[in-house]
Design a protein around this motif. Structure first.
Motif, mmCIF file in Angstrom:
data_model
loop_
_atom_site.group_PDB
_atom_site.id
_atom_site.type_symbol
_atom_site.label_atom_id
_atom_site.label_comp_id
_atom_site.label_asym_id
_atom_site.label_seq_id
_atom_site.Cartn_x
_atom_site.Cartn_y
_atom_site.Cartn_z
ATOM 1 N N ASN A 48 34.410 41.247 37.666
ATOM 2 C CA ASN A 48 34.291 41.634 36.255
ATOM 3 C C ASN A 48 33.208 42.697 36.068
ATOM 4 O OD1 ASN A 48 36.263 39.743 35.279
ATOM 5 N ND2 ASN A 48 34.761 38.124 35.630
ATOM 6 N N ASP A 49 32.997 43.509 37.104
ATOM 7 C CA ASP A 49 31.957 44.538 37.036
ATOM 8 C C ASP A 49 32.254 45.528 35.910
ATOM 9 O OD1 ASP A 49 29.702 45.507 39.282
ATOM 10 O OD2 ASP A 49 30.401 47.086 37.936
ATOM 11 N N SER A 50 31.167 46.001 35.298
ATOM 12 C CA SER A 50 31.317 46.981 34.217
ATOM 13 C C SER A 50 31.859 48.314 34.733
ATOM 14 C CB SER A 50 29.962 47.209 33.531
ATOM 15 O OG SER A 50 28.991 47.638 34.482
ATOM 16 N N GLN A 51 31.679 48.556 36.019
ATOM 17 C CA GLN A 51 32.240 49.762 36.638
ATOM 18 C C GLN A 51 33.619 49.414 37.181
ATOM 19 O OE1 GLN A 51 30.444 52.508 36.367
ATOM 20 N NE2 GLN A 51 31.935 53.872 37.352
ATOM 21 N N SER A 52 34.642 49.909 36.531
ATOM 22 C CA SER A 52 36.006 49.472 36.829
ATOM 23 C C SER A 52 36.434 49.768 38.261
ATOM 24 C CB SER A 52 36.993 50.113 35.848
ATOM 25 O OG SER A 52 36.951 51.521 35.952
ATOM 26 N N ASN A 53 35.898 50.845 38.870
ATOM 27 C CA ASN A 53 36.346 51.167 40.225
ATOM 28 C C ASN A 53 35.778 50.229 41.283
ATOM 29 O OD1 ASN A 53 33.739 52.115 39.961
ATOM 30 N ND2 ASN A 53 34.068 53.881 41.321
ATOM 31 N N LEU A 54 34.817 49.390 40.910
ATOM 32 C CA LEU A 54 34.267 48.406 41.848
ATOM 33 C C LEU A 54 35.083 47.122 41.874
ATOM 34 C CD1 LEU A 54 30.386 48.653 41.328
ATOM 35 C CD2 LEU A 54 31.838 49.840 42.983
ATOM 36 N N LYS A 55 35.838 46.886 40.833
ATOM 37 C CA LYS A 55 36.564 45.625 40.722
ATOM 38 C C LYS A 55 37.634 45.446 41.815
ATOM 39 C CE LYS A 55 37.606 44.756 36.344
ATOM 40 N NZ LYS A 55 38.016 45.059 34.948
ATOM 41 N N PRO A 56 38.492 46.444 42.068
ATOM 42 C CA PRO A 56 39.461 46.278 43.165
ATOM 43 C C PRO A 56 38.785 46.144 44.525
ATOM 44 C CG PRO A 56 40.108 48.074 41.712
ATOM 45 C CD PRO A 56 38.713 47.700 41.334
ATOM 46 N N ASN A 87 42.638 35.151 36.951
ATOM 47 C CA ASN A 87 42.451 35.771 35.639
ATOM 48 C C ASN A 87 42.653 37.275 35.708
ATOM 49 O OD1 ASN A 87 40.700 37.034 33.375
ATOM 50 N ND2 ASN A 87 40.892 34.888 32.762
ATOM 51 N N ALA A 88 42.104 37.899 36.741
ATOM 52 C CA ALA A 88 42.247 39.348 36.902
ATOM 53 C C ALA A 88 43.692 39.725 37.202
ATOM 54 C CB ALA A 88 41.337 39.837 38.023
ATOM 55 N N ALA A 89 44.359 38.929 38.026
ATOM 56 C CA ALA A 89 45.747 39.216 38.389
ATOM 57 C C ALA A 89 46.668 39.152 37.184
ATOM 58 C CB ALA A 89 46.212 38.234 39.461
ATOM 59 N N MET A 90 46.343 38.315 36.225
ATOM 60 C CA MET A 90 47.188 38.173 35.035
ATOM 61 C C MET A 90 46.794 39.117 33.907
ATOM 62 S SD MET A 90 47.923 34.058 34.695
ATOM 63 C CE MET A 90 46.194 33.630 34.429
ATOM 64 N N ASN A 91 45.486 39.264 33.667
ATOM 65 C CA ASN A 91 45.039 39.866 32.415
ATOM 66 C C ASN A 91 44.398 41.244 32.512
ATOM 67 O OD1 ASN A 91 45.729 37.466 30.906
ATOM 68 N ND2 ASN A 91 43.908 36.503 31.767
ATOM 69 N N ASP A 92 44.055 41.706 33.714
ATOM 70 C CA ASP A 92 43.386 43.005 33.792
ATOM 71 C C ASP A 92 44.303 44.113 33.272
ATOM 72 O OD1 ASP A 92 40.684 44.008 35.278
ATOM 73 O OD2 ASP A 92 42.232 45.571 35.332
ATOM 74 N N MET A 93 43.705 45.069 32.606
ATOM 75 C CA MET A 93 44.479 46.143 31.987
ATOM 76 C C MET A 93 45.078 47.094 33.021
ATOM 77 S SD MET A 93 44.429 45.524 28.784
ATOM 78 C CE MET A 93 44.998 47.073 28.104
ATOM 79 N N LYS A 95 46.820 48.085 36.563
ATOM 80 C CA LYS A 95 47.691 47.483 37.574
ATOM 81 C C LYS A 95 47.053 47.508 38.960
ATOM 82 C CE LYS A 95 52.509 47.301 38.999
ATOM 83 N NZ LYS A 95 52.188 46.873 40.367
ATOM 84 N N THR A 96 46.227 48.521 39.237
ATOM 85 C CA THR A 96 45.580 48.574 40.547
ATOM 86 C C THR A 96 44.709 47.338 40.771
ATOM 87 O OG1 THR A 96 43.824 49.922 39.553
ATOM 88 C CG2 THR A 96 45.600 51.085 40.699
ATOM 89 N N MET A 97 44.044 46.899 39.726
ATOM 90 C CA MET A 97 43.206 45.712 39.842
ATOM 91 C C MET A 97 44.054 44.454 39.943
ATOM 92 S SD MET A 97 40.457 44.252 40.280
ATOM 93 C CE MET A 97 39.816 42.592 40.193
ATOM 94 N N ARG A 98 45.125 44.385 39.176
ATOM 95 C CA ARG A 98 46.004 43.217 39.238
ATOM 96 C C ARG A 98 46.597 43.074 40.636
ATOM 97 N NH1 ARG A 98 48.049 45.302 34.283
ATOM 98 N NH2 ARG A 98 50.084 45.723 35.253
ATOM 99 N N ASP A 99 47.023 44.199 41.206
ATOM 100 C CA ASP A 99 47.593 44.172 42.559
ATOM 101 C C ASP A 99 46.544 43.772 43.600
ATOM 102 O OD1 ASP A 99 49.991 44.962 41.494
ATOM 103 O OD2 ASP A 99 49.797 47.072 42.074
ATOM 104 N N ALA A 100 45.317 44.281 43.429
ATOM 105 C CA ALA A 100 44.247 43.942 44.369
ATOM 106 C C ALA A 100 43.930 42.451 44.309
ATOM 107 C CB ALA A 100 42.999 44.759 44.055
ATOM 108 N N ALA A 101 43.965 41.886 43.110
ATOM 109 C CA ALA A 101 43.690 40.461 42.952
ATOM 110 C C ALA A 101 44.776 39.615 43.618
ATOM 111 C CB ALA A 101 43.571 40.116 41.476
ATOM 112 N N VAL A 102 46.049 40.006 43.440
ATOM 113 C CA VAL A 102 47.147 39.269 44.078
ATOM 114 C C VAL A 102 47.044 39.361 45.597
ATOM 115 C CG1 VAL A 102 49.650 39.175 44.398
ATOM 116 C CG2 VAL A 102 48.702 39.506 42.111
ATOM 117 N N SER A 103 46.690 40.545 46.102
ATOM 118 C CA SER A 103 46.534 40.721 47.551
ATOM 119 C C SER A 103 45.432 39.811 48.087
ATOM 120 C CB SER A 103 46.209 42.187 47.875
ATOM 121 O OG SER A 103 47.278 43.046 47.515
ATOM 122 N N ALA A 104 44.351 39.677 47.328
ATOM 123 C CA ALA A 104 43.264 38.786 47.735
ATOM 124 C C ALA A 104 43.724 37.337 47.745
ATOM 125 C CB ALA A 104 42.067 38.961 46.801
#
Length: 295
Positions: A48-56, A87-93, A95-104
């Motif tokens: 949930n980092d404020s810097q979006s590119n760190l989240k994936p 939560n990230a896989a379902m709700n993140d705005m 798709k790159t983050m949602r996909d990264a969460a599912v991969s994890a």
């Protein structure tokens, strides 16, 4: 500030690089597991980092960490990070983050190659509990729910194929996930929930009683909606349907037998018909010659 987020990125890169150099499993004995648990908790914050590119990147590092643990340690660390990943896989705005969460999540529920690979049943169980806890009203309407359900369906298919599903004790929790997902306003989520329902209903893995209890908690209108899906696969409902079918078929049975009775009288002579048949065939019977001579 800029320096702060760069420091966080460097820390993630360091952990990622260290895991990349690890060719085996991480030690979890003694204080080592406590330290790994603290590391997982710190990595979770970066989801949930404020810097979006760190989240994936954070999600990727978490997946790598879980993939370097034995089955037992992986299942124990799962509850620390699974809720945030779900939560990230379902709700993140994004798709790159949602996909990264599912991969994890995939890495976090796979047994390491050193243990023979496959699916870790204990980790899947921890995931199901996390999914249930995160399945809010907003999550049911989320765009990422179909992918999460599809991921779970694949895991369940893997477990059922190897009879590993018998190790799970979360039937009621899984039933709740399916029932709630069937109430989604998005067709993609409902379709994914139907697929999961079909897989989990095989061989009665999730008993109909578990579905019935969860459906009973819903409002009447919601119950009608879910019942349009569940009865197709519910053993209890199917037995009821079969009973009604048998009852509806009973009145037609006498009518179906009538043609065979008529055939018996005409085509296959009965005893009475056999006594009368000589007359019809013109064959002589006892005393017949005397009658002819008299004529």
């Amino acid at each position: 500030d800029k320096k702060s987020w760069r420091n966080r990125k460097e820390a993630l890169d360091e952990v990622d690089a260290a895991l990349g150099k690890c060719g085996g499993l991480l030690s979890t004995e003694g204080k080592a597991f406590v330290q790994l648990k603290q590391l997982a908790a710190n990595l979770r914050l970066r989801i949930n980092d404020s810097q979006s590119n760190l989240k994936p990147l954070a999600a990727s590092v978490i997946g790598s960490l879980l993939s370097h643990l034995d089955d037992t340690a992986q299942a124990k660390l799962g509850p620390v990070v699974f809720p945030a990943l779900v939560n990230a896989a379902m709700n993140d705005m994004k798709k790159t983050m949602r996909d990264a969460a599912v991969s994890a999540l995939v890495l976090g529920t796979d047994s390491p190659k050193q243990n023979g690979g496959g699916t870790n049943a204990a980790s899947v169980e921890a995931f199901i509990l996390s999914l249930e806890s995160e399945l809010s009203d907003a999550a049911i309407k989320s765009s990422g729910l179909p992918d999460v359900l599809a991921f779970l369906t694949e895991k369940m298919e893997s477990l059922i194929a190897t009879n590993e599903q018998e190790k799970l004790s979360v039937h009621r929790n899984l039933a709740k996930v399916i029932v709630m997902s069937l109430l989604s306003s998005k067709s993609g989520s409902r379709s994914a929930a139907e697929n999961l329902l079909a897989v989990c209903s095989k061989n009665g893995f999730v008993p109909s009683s578990s579905f019935d209890k969860e459906i009973g908690k819903l409002l009447p209108a919601q119950q009608r909606t879910v019942r349009s899906f569940i009865p197709k696969l519910s053993k209890q409902d199917q037995e009821l349907v079969d009973t009604f079918k048998k009852a509806s078929e009973r009145p037609r049975r006498p009518g179906q037998m009538m043609p065979s009775r008529q055939t018996t009288q005409v085509g296959v002579p009965s005893n009475k018909t056999a006594l009368q048949s000589p007359r019809a065939g013109g064959l002589p019977r006892k005393g017949g010659n005397n009658v002819s001579e008299a004529g």
